[in-house]
Design an enzyme around this catalytic site. Sequence first.
Site, PDB file in Angstrom:
ATOM      1  N   GLU A  20     -18.364   5.950  13.147  1.00 32.54           N
ATOM      2  CA  GLU A  20     -18.813   6.437  14.446  1.00 32.54           C
ATOM      3  C   GLU A  20     -20.322   6.332  14.581  1.00 32.54           C
ATOM      4  O   GLU A  20     -20.857   6.135  15.657  1.00 32.54           O
ATOM      5  CB  GLU A  20     -18.402   7.898  14.603  1.00 32.54           C
ATOM      6  CG  GLU A  20     -17.337   8.057  15.646  1.00 32.54           C
ATOM      7  CD  GLU A  20     -17.429   9.422  16.298  1.00 32.54           C
ATOM      8  OE1 GLU A  20     -16.384   9.908  16.704  1.00 32.54           O
ATOM      9  OE2 GLU A  20     -18.546   9.975  16.392  1.00 32.54           O
ATOM     10  N   SER A  21     -20.990   6.535  13.480  1.00 31.06           N
ATOM     11  CA  SER A  21     -22.438   6.389  13.514  1.00 31.06           C
ATOM     12  C   SER A  21     -22.854   5.877  12.151  1.00 31.06           C
ATOM     13  O   SER A  21     -22.097   5.982  11.195  1.00 31.06           O
ATOM     14  CB  SER A  21     -23.110   7.723  13.804  1.00 31.06           C
ATOM     15  OG  SER A  21     -23.183   8.498  12.639  1.00 31.06           O
TER      16      SER A  21
END
Lengths: 415, 418
Positions: free
Chosen positions: B378-379
Amino acid sequence: MEIRNCVLALILCHAAFVSCAVGLGRNPPTERISGSAGDVLEDDPVGRLKVFVYELPSKYNKKILQKDQRCLNHMFAAEIYMHRFLLSSPVRTLNPAEADWFYTPVYTTCDLTPNGLPLPFKSPRMMRSAIQLISSNWPYWNRTEGADHFFVVPHDFGACFHYQEEKAIERGILTMLRRATLVQTFGQRNHVCLKEGSITVPPYAPPQKMQSHLIPEKTPRAIFVYFRGLFYDVGNDPEGGYYARGARAAVWENFKDNPLFDISTEHPTTYYEDMQRAVFCLCPLGWAPWSPRLVEAVVFGCIPVIIADDIVLPFADAIPWEEIGVFVDEKDVPNLDTILTSIPPETILRKQRLLANPSMKQAMLFPQPAQPGDAFHQVLNGLARKLPHDKSIYLAPGEKVLNWTAGPVGDLKPW
Amino acid sequence: MMKLSALQQSYLNRRPGSFRGAAPLDSSADGANKSPAAVFWLVLHGLCCLISLVLGFRFSRLVFFFIFSTSITTNTNHFMAPFRQLTTTTTAADVASDLPSNPVGDAALNGTRVVVGRHGIRIRPWPHPDPIEVMKAHQIIERVQREQRNQFVVKNPRTVIAVTPTYVRTFQTLHLTGVVHSLMLVPYDVVWIVVEAGGVTNETAAIISKSGVKTIHIGVDEKMPNTWEGRHKLEAKMRLRALRVVREKRLDGIVMFADDSNVHSMELFDEIQSTKWFGAVSIGILAHSGGAEKEKKQAIPVQGPACNASSKLAGWHTFDPQPYEGNSAIFIDDRATVLPMKLEWAGFVLNSRLLWKDVEDKPHWSRDLDSVVDDDIESPLSLLKDPSMVEPLGSCGKQVLLWWLRVEARADSKFPAG
């Protein structure tokens, strides 16, 4: 052979060490300043000379200052701050018999008009009166007729005491000061008002005010040439041609639509900040060749472009101005853009490194309290370099060289 | 005589507040009793003063221009003003085009080339900027600024590796050109990795070729889905693809994520130069509602590192989607607020060596790129075993160095051609 090898090795090591030291250097990289007098900006005058300060009645100094406090902030304030510095300096001596130099604290540039400009009309009489006082109360003036005395005369044309050049030349240096050492802002070669052996100092610029306007050094310098000031003095020279010998008008007429030249007559509040964003700052002459712009340019790291023929810059024997600034003849002003753009970038970077040297900036300022290497110390260094006094300055008792009654009749009136 | 003096006095008094005007009066009064010629000049002067008073302006310049103007030579000068004061001991210098005249002056002035008095104003025949000189000046300025940057900003600048996921759609030209211009202004070396969904296309290639920086254009076969969630997931995959390229080619520099609709400030590129291994910057979130409803006055949300009092990383400011609950866009061309993820990729920068295989001094708290599974990224924090080792940049996150924005057109619209 052995010894020679050892010596060679030692020399090599030393050279390597020195180059390392220079390379690691201070942040940002600067260059040492060497003038014709050597690396003297950082000399310490303490112990090399002794100065005796005459105690004059307060009508010559304190009372004048009380009448107008603006004298502390204008560009002629050096005379007042010099007095205050000497009173508390370690070079001061209370015993005149051992003094090398004598200082007379008389504030001749403190008679201001409502606009703040000093009127020099009473200054010759004031100076004369002060000298008469010291020659009658102490024996040291008559001993040399002032040759070991120094005076601070920061006005437009120094000890000629007039703001108009033609008048100043007519008057010449005040007769009584012709043997003394003059500390003045005016300097022009082969000019009546600059005598041999004078010490040129920068005009006073307020150090705190300049410090408070510093911007981060990483702000990119995006202005090529910067100038703010008059081009035509409409009040005194409406047609142009007298003011600045036509040089400022020439700058305006030739470059007013040139985007590289940020020049105008405005008084912006961001004047100091703008100078720090400029590569070149013009320092043309005005009514007199000197200007506080030089001090501001040096403090803010902007290369000064000096347009004043034959000017003598402050502390010219200690600071190599040729390497730091750009000198443009007044007749070459129409080609200023060609001249400035044809300077190789490496030269420009070198000049900026020399300007970044903190001892250079310090030498242009009159901070309160005094700091090592500042303009006060440079003056003392200059005085120290003139020692020891030549034996010929001492006169026989009763011998007189100066003509005390020379000069315009108006000067002889008592003050 | 007295009358003339009075006239002169009144004329001089018209000058606003200048006391210097007193002086010429002085000298002219002195000279009056010299000779008939002097008297004649004085009378003429007074007469002209009277005429000027009547007319309302000094006509002397005009008169002399018409009478005395000569042919224009290479050094055109404006000529002298009229009335020399005969009493001054130095004569006004006639700055003619050829001969510098030597003044007949005081003995004290001999040997100086500087003359007191009126001079001409030198104007060259074409007083306008020369384009070659302007270019030279700009080169000088650029050199000076480069030196300033080397001294005060960063000592050893590293290459900036920008990673941009994109795909062909209406506003692609608009957004991508913004990135092109930002990268053109970056004062360091740039390598631009453009990853395109739906394969490499000529449109994208045309836009990025205008940038003038080194570009690596990769295509990913999957087409961009039309939901924001799907888009975020695919973009994450595309970015990982780019990171793998960095690893394969062993590109050296600092990797930053330049999403095509974001707005980057130039200070961002200066600030990321100080990254050691993994840095985080603050992003301003420009989440707008697309004009669907009236905006309430709110502070702009900022995403980024949060520091404690001793300037150490203490946590994260993330985006709080609560105020927009139920109002957010789902499809890409919805006219509702587009929300960012909790932590956007664009707020992170990393040293490209973190991605290389077989690097000795890689920190132990980073995961190897090969061990990362695509789907749950996600990151970029997932690339780290220990997220507390992230360096906060931009005065510990207090400076917002880039702005996150997502604006997309309706699916059936076309960007105007030409």
